[in-house]
Scaffold this active site. Structure first.
Site, PDB file in Angstrom:
ATOM      1  N   ASP A  72       0.806  -1.217   0.000  1.00  0.00           N
ATOM      2  CA  ASP A  72       0.000   0.000   0.000  1.00  0.00           C
ATOM      3  C   ASP A  72       0.842   1.271   0.000  1.00  0.00           C
ATOM      4  O   ASP A  72       0.621   2.183  -0.789  1.00  0.00           O
ATOM      5  CB  ASP A  72      -0.985   0.004   1.200  1.00  0.00           C
ATOM      6  CG  ASP A  72      -0.298  -0.216   2.550  1.00  0.00           C
ATOM      7  OD1 ASP A  72       0.925  -0.449   2.598  1.00  0.00           O
ATOM      8  OD2 ASP A  72      -1.006  -0.176   3.586  1.00  0.00           O
ATOM      9  N   ASP A  86       7.044   4.165   3.549  1.00  0.00           N
ATOM     10  CA  ASP A  86       7.295   5.358   4.359  1.00  0.00           C
ATOM     11  C   ASP A  86       8.797   5.411   4.635  1.00  0.00           C
ATOM     12  O   ASP A  86       9.579   5.918   3.836  1.00  0.00           O
ATOM     13  CB  ASP A  86       6.447   5.209   5.625  1.00  0.00           C
ATOM     14  CG  ASP A  86       6.452   6.416   6.529  1.00  0.00           C
ATOM     15  OD1 ASP A  86       6.820   7.502   6.070  1.00  0.00           O
ATOM     16  OD2 ASP A  86       6.076   6.284   7.708  1.00  0.00           O
ATOM     17  N   LYS A 106       5.970   7.765   0.277  1.00  0.00           N
ATOM     18  CA  LYS A 106       6.298   8.955   1.087  1.00  0.00           C
ATOM     19  C   LYS A 106       7.816   9.079   1.104  1.00  0.00           C
ATOM     20  O   LYS A 106       8.458   8.776   2.113  1.00  0.00           O
ATOM     21  CB  LYS A 106       5.771   8.779   2.517  1.00  0.00           C
ATOM     22  CG  LYS A 106       4.268   8.804   2.609  1.00  0.00           C
ATOM     23  CD  LYS A 106       3.793   9.233   3.991  1.00  0.00           C
ATOM     24  CE  LYS A 106       3.607   8.098   4.930  1.00  0.00           C
ATOM     25  NZ  LYS A 106       2.865   8.439   6.150  1.00  0.00           N
TER      26      LYS A 106
HETATM   27  P1  IMP Z   1       7.687   1.724   6.551  1.00  0.00           P
HETATM   28  O1  IMP Z   1       8.361   0.497   7.091  1.00  0.00           O
HETATM   29  O2  IMP Z   1       7.957   2.925   7.410  1.00  0.00           O
HETATM   30  O3  IMP Z   1       8.008   1.998   5.087  1.00  0.00           O
HETATM   31  O4  IMP Z   1       6.140   1.496   6.715  1.00  0.00           O
HETATM   32  C1  IMP Z   1       5.335   0.824   5.821  1.00  0.00           C
HETATM   33  C2  IMP Z   1       4.020   0.390   6.450  1.00  0.00           C
HETATM   34  O5  IMP Z   1       3.565   1.315   7.435  1.00  0.00           O
HETATM   35  C3  IMP Z   1       2.923   0.355   5.420  1.00  0.00           C
HETATM   36  O6  IMP Z   1       2.798  -0.912   4.838  1.00  0.00           O
HETATM   37  C4  IMP Z   1       1.691   0.718   6.209  1.00  0.00           C
HETATM   38  O7  IMP Z   1       1.125  -0.419   6.801  1.00  0.00           O
HETATM   39  C5  IMP Z   1       2.190   1.612   7.299  1.00  0.00           C
HETATM   40  N1  IMP Z   1       2.060   3.049   6.987  1.00  0.00           N
HETATM   41  C6  IMP Z   1       3.049   3.932   6.710  1.00  0.00           C
HETATM   42  N2  IMP Z   1       2.567   5.150   6.477  1.00  0.00           N
HETATM   43  C7  IMP Z   1       1.228   5.043   6.591  1.00  0.00           C
HETATM   44  C8  IMP Z   1       0.143   5.979   6.427  1.00  0.00           C
HETATM   45  O8  IMP Z   1       0.321   7.171   6.112  1.00  0.00           O
HETATM   46  N3  IMP Z   1      -1.101   5.477   6.613  1.00  0.00           N
HETATM   47  C9  IMP Z   1      -1.363   4.183   6.926  1.00  0.00           C
HETATM   48  N4  IMP Z   1      -0.388   3.273   7.084  1.00  0.00           N
HETATM   49  C10 IMP Z   1       0.900   3.701   6.912  1.00  0.00           C
END
Ligand code: IMP
Length: 186
Positions: free
Chosen positions: A107, A110, A138
Site C-alpha cells: 500500500d 514510508d 512517502k
Molecule cells: P515503513 O516500514 O515505514 O516503510 O512502513 C510501511 C508500512 O507502514 C505500510 O505498509 C503501512 O502499513 C504503514 N504506513 C506507513 N505510512 C502510513 C500511512 O500514512 N497510513 C497508513 N499506514 C501507513
C-alpha cells in the site's frame, strides 16, 4: 463517519485519480512481464494492499493472470511509527517461491524499512527476482534506500487513510486517500 472534515485535513487522491493510477501501473506491468508471466507470483501485503491488489489484478487481466498470494505483517498497531522489524501475522506457508519472479504489491512505503526487509526475506527464500509495486510513496520519510519498481503516486510525509489504508483499523473503506488530522493520531 459521515462528515469527513471531522477526521480528514484534505483529500489527496479521489476515486477518479486512483482509477487512472491503477490503469497506468497495470499498463507498465503488462509490458514488463508479457514474455515471462509463467513464473510470476503477485505477493499482496495485507491488510493495507487488498483494495489496491484487487483493482490491479482486474486491470492486469486478461493479458496477465498471475497467481496472487497474501502475506500479513504486523501493522503499526495503535501508533503511527514503523518499528522496522519484520513480524509476520501470516507467512507464505505452502507457497513455493523458489525460482519465481515476485511482484510485491504494497500500500505505502514510508521509512522503507518494512519493504526492504521483506525484499531480503523473499530473496533469501529463493525468489528469482523481486519487484516492488507500491501505491503510495512517502519518499521524504525514507530511512533506508529501496528500489521501488512501480510507484502509483508520491505523496508528502503525512499520515493518510482510505483505499485500504487504516489508522487503528478505521477508515479503510473510504473510496479515496485522505490526510488524517494530526490531532487524531498524535
Ligand atoms: P515503513 O516500514 O515505514 O516503510 O512502513 C510501511 C508500512 O507502514 C505500510 O505498509 C503501512 O502499513 C504503514 N504506513 C506507513 N505510512 C502510513 C500511512 O500514512 N497510513 C497508513 N499506514 C501507513
Amino acid at each position: 463517519m459521515n462528515d469527513s472534515s471531522e477526521y480528514l485535513d484534505r483529500i489527496l487522491l479521489d476515486a477518479y485519480s486512483i482509477g487512472s493510477i491503477i490503469r497506468s501501473l497495470a499498463a507498465q506491468i503488462k509490458l514488463d512481464y508479457k514474455d515471462r508471466q509463467d513464473d510470476l507470483i503477485v505477493i499482496s501485503v495485507l491488510k493495507g494492499a487488498y483494495f489496491f491488489t484487487a483493482d490491479l489484478q482486474r486491470a492486469l487481466s486478461p493479458e496477465l493472470d498471475p497467481v496472487v498470494e497474501f502475506i500479513q505483517l504486523s501493522s503499526y498497531g495503535a501508533g503511527s511509527k514503523s518499528s522496522g522489524e519484520l513480524k509476520f501475522k501470516k507467512e507464505l506457508e505452502d507457497v513455493n517461491i523458489s525460482g519465481k519472479d515476485l511482484l510485491v504489491v504494497e500500500d505505502i512505503v514510508d521509512t522503507g524499512l518494512t519493504i526492504s526487509k521483506l525484499r531480503e526475506y523473499l530473496l533469501e527464500k529463493g525468489a528469482k527476482s523481486v519487484r516492488i509495486c507500491v501505491f503510495l510513496d512517502k519518499s521524504e520519510a525514507r530511512m533506508v534506500e529501496v528500489k521501488l519498481d512501480y510507484v502509483g503516486s508520491k505523496i508528502p510525509s503525512e499520515f493518510v487513510v482510505g483505499y485500504g489504508l487504516d489508522y487503528n483499523e478505521q477508515y479503510r473503506n473510504l473510496p479515496y486517500i485522505g490526510v488524517l488530522k494530526k490531532e487524531i493520531y498524535s
